[in-house]
Motif scaffolding. Structure first.
Motif, PDB file in Angstrom:
ATOM      1  N   SER A  27       0.875  -1.096  -0.106  1.00  7.07           N
ATOM      2  CA  SER A  27       0.451  -0.209   0.075  1.00  7.07           C
ATOM      3  C   SER A  27       1.187   1.098  -0.066  1.00  7.07           C
ATOM      4  N   LEU A  28       1.382   1.288   0.957  1.00  4.77           N
ATOM      5  CA  LEU A  28       2.479   2.445   0.535  1.00  4.77           C
ATOM      6  C   LEU A  28       4.323   2.173  -0.358  1.00  4.77           C
ATOM      7  N   ASN A  29       3.979   1.431  -0.851  1.00  6.51           N
ATOM      8  CA  ASN A  29       5.263   0.972  -1.550  1.00  6.51           C
ATOM      9  C   ASN A  29       6.498   1.051  -1.460  1.00  6.51           C
ATOM     10  N   LEU A  30       6.446   0.466  -0.071  1.00  9.52           N
ATOM     11  CA  LEU A  30       7.343  -0.027   0.842  1.00  9.52           C
ATOM     12  C   LEU A  30       7.844  -1.675   0.681  1.00  9.52           C
ATOM     13  N   THR A  31       9.340  -1.491   1.482  1.00  8.02           N
ATOM     14  CA  THR A  31      10.035  -3.459   1.219  1.00  8.02           C
ATOM     15  C   THR A  31       9.009  -3.701   2.550  1.00  8.02           C
ATOM     16  N   GLN A  32       9.072  -5.267   3.077  1.00  5.61           N
ATOM     17  CA  GLN A  32       8.174  -5.435   4.267  1.00  5.61           C
ATOM     18  C   GLN A  32       9.541  -4.943   5.123  1.00  5.61           C
ATOM     19  N   SER A  33      11.253  -4.854   4.676  1.00  3.87           N
ATOM     20  CA  SER A  33      11.668  -4.625   6.116  1.00  3.87           C
ATOM     21  C   SER A  33      12.014  -3.421   6.298  1.00  3.87           C
ATOM     22  N   ALA A  34      11.886  -2.207   6.086  1.00  8.01           N
ATOM     23  CA  ALA A  34      11.556  -0.972   5.885  1.00  8.01           C
ATOM     24  C   ALA A  34      10.223  -1.121   6.208  1.00  8.01           C
ATOM     25  N   VAL A  35       9.198  -1.813   5.961  1.00  8.15           N
ATOM     26  CA  VAL A  35       7.552  -1.678   7.680  1.00  8.15           C
ATOM     27  C   VAL A  35       8.456  -2.347   9.101  1.00  8.15           C
ATOM     28  N   SER A  36       8.911  -3.404   8.682  1.00 12.34           N
ATOM     29  CA  SER A  36       9.054  -4.143  10.055  1.00 12.34           C
ATOM     30  C   SER A  36      10.106  -3.148  10.682  1.00 12.34           C
ATOM     31  N   HIS A  37      11.438  -2.930  10.219  1.00 10.53           N
ATOM     32  CA  HIS A  37      12.234  -1.801  10.796  1.00 10.53           C
ATOM     33  C   HIS A  37      11.401  -0.676  11.161  1.00 10.53           C
ATOM     34  N   ALA A  38      10.379   0.735  10.993  1.00 11.88           N
ATOM     35  CA  ALA A  38       9.309   1.427  11.237  1.00 11.88           C
ATOM     36  C   ALA A  38       8.910   1.210  12.384  1.00 11.88           C
TER      37      ALA A  38
END
Length: 306
Positions: A27-38
């Motif tokens: 949805s936010l055009n990010l990697t899953q890793s970036a979401v988890s890190h955030a």
């Protein structure tokens, strides 16, 4: 507010709304890793555990539950600030998240959205489709800016009535009761009844409760099309709002008003109409303008009820 913090708040809010890191990343055009890190970074900065992640999915901790509402409020304030800046620059932009249920989505939304986008092409409308209870919760929790609702609603919300939608008894075409102009509840209380599931059954349940009667429930279904199909095949009878039947009526059905002129009242609700964004207010104005011109009844259905 630091832009980095706002970005983390947006990710956290989206994860809760979508219930998935993968869906949030898409949805936010990010990697899953970036979401988890955030999410991990936000938890470290706040010193709180916000989410529990396991095989069954994602759920909020008690701390996350308390923080979520405030984060959504901050995000809404930021959206309003950006909209105001754009307004000063002479632009009409923004995003409005709307809760809606199936009959409104079918009968009203396509035309409302078309009119609105022609007038305000830079305002984005995001839709959340659910039942009455889900829509109220989305508004209260800040996931939706406003939503179509079945009145009355929770006292924590403000609402505007839009339309009174007649409740009809839905029978198979050749049911013995087809000869009656109006159906009394006493005539159908012992009939096999197809009841909408909880969250969708408010209108129907209220009619039976007010009469201090209990229907003979044979099946419970959520989907309106499934309810109609069961009735067509003689597996029971039901009650549905007239708006739903606009797109589903066929000669396999017999529609009759209920004695006592029962109806549901469709409205629009928000936490506060005074503090909502200019974009949301423009959308409400568009909705009200459309409903003022909405045709009261479908010709085929009107002929059935003559």
């Amino acid at each position: 507010m630091d832009r980095i913090h706002l970005h983390k708040y947006q990710i956290f809010s989206t994860v809760v709304k979508l219930g998935s890191l993968t869906k949030t990343a898409q949805s936010l055009n990010l990697t899953q890793s970036a979401v988890s890190h955030a999410i991990s970074g936000l938890e470290n900065e706040l010193g709180l555990k916000l989410l529990i992640r396991n095989r069954s999915g994602i759920r909020l901790t008690d701390s996350g539950e308390r923080i979520l509402k405030k984060i959504n409020e901050l995000l809404q304030i930021n959206d309003q600030l950006l909209i105001e800046v754009d307004a000063i620059k002479g632009l009409e932009t923004g995003t409005v998240t709307l809760g809606t249920f199936s009959s409104v989505s079918i009968q009203w939304l396509p035309q409302i959205m078309q009119q609105f986008q022609e007038q305000y092409p830079h305002i984005d409308i995001q839709l959340l489709d659910g039942n009455y209870d889900e829509i109220e919760n989305w508004i209260v929790e800040g996931h939706a800016d406003l939503g179509f609702v079945n009145l009355p609603v929770s006292s924590t919300l403000q609402s505007i009535p839009l339309y009174q939608d007649q409740m009809l008894c839905v029978l198979p075409a050749h049911h013995p009761l087809h000869q009656y102009d109006y159906i009394e509840l006493e005539q159908i209380v012992d009939e096999p009844f197809v009841m909408p599931v909880a969250g969708c059954d408010t209108d129907v349940q209220m009619i039976w409760n007010q009469a201090h009667m209990t229907p003979t429930i044979k099946y419970r279904l959520e989907d309106d099309h499934a309810i109609i199909a069961m009735v067509k095949h003689g597996l029971g009878i039901s009650m549905l709002p007239e708006m739903i039947l606009h797109s589903m009526y066929t000669e396999d059905l017999c529609l009759r008003p209920l004695a006592g002129a029962h109806h549901r009242t469709i409205g629009i609700a928000a936490t506060s109409f005074k503090t909502m964004s200019p974009a949301a207010q423009k959308f409400i104005d568009c909705i009200q303008s459309f409903v003022d011109q909405y045709p009261i009844a479908d010709v085929a259905i009107s002929n059935q009820l003559l």
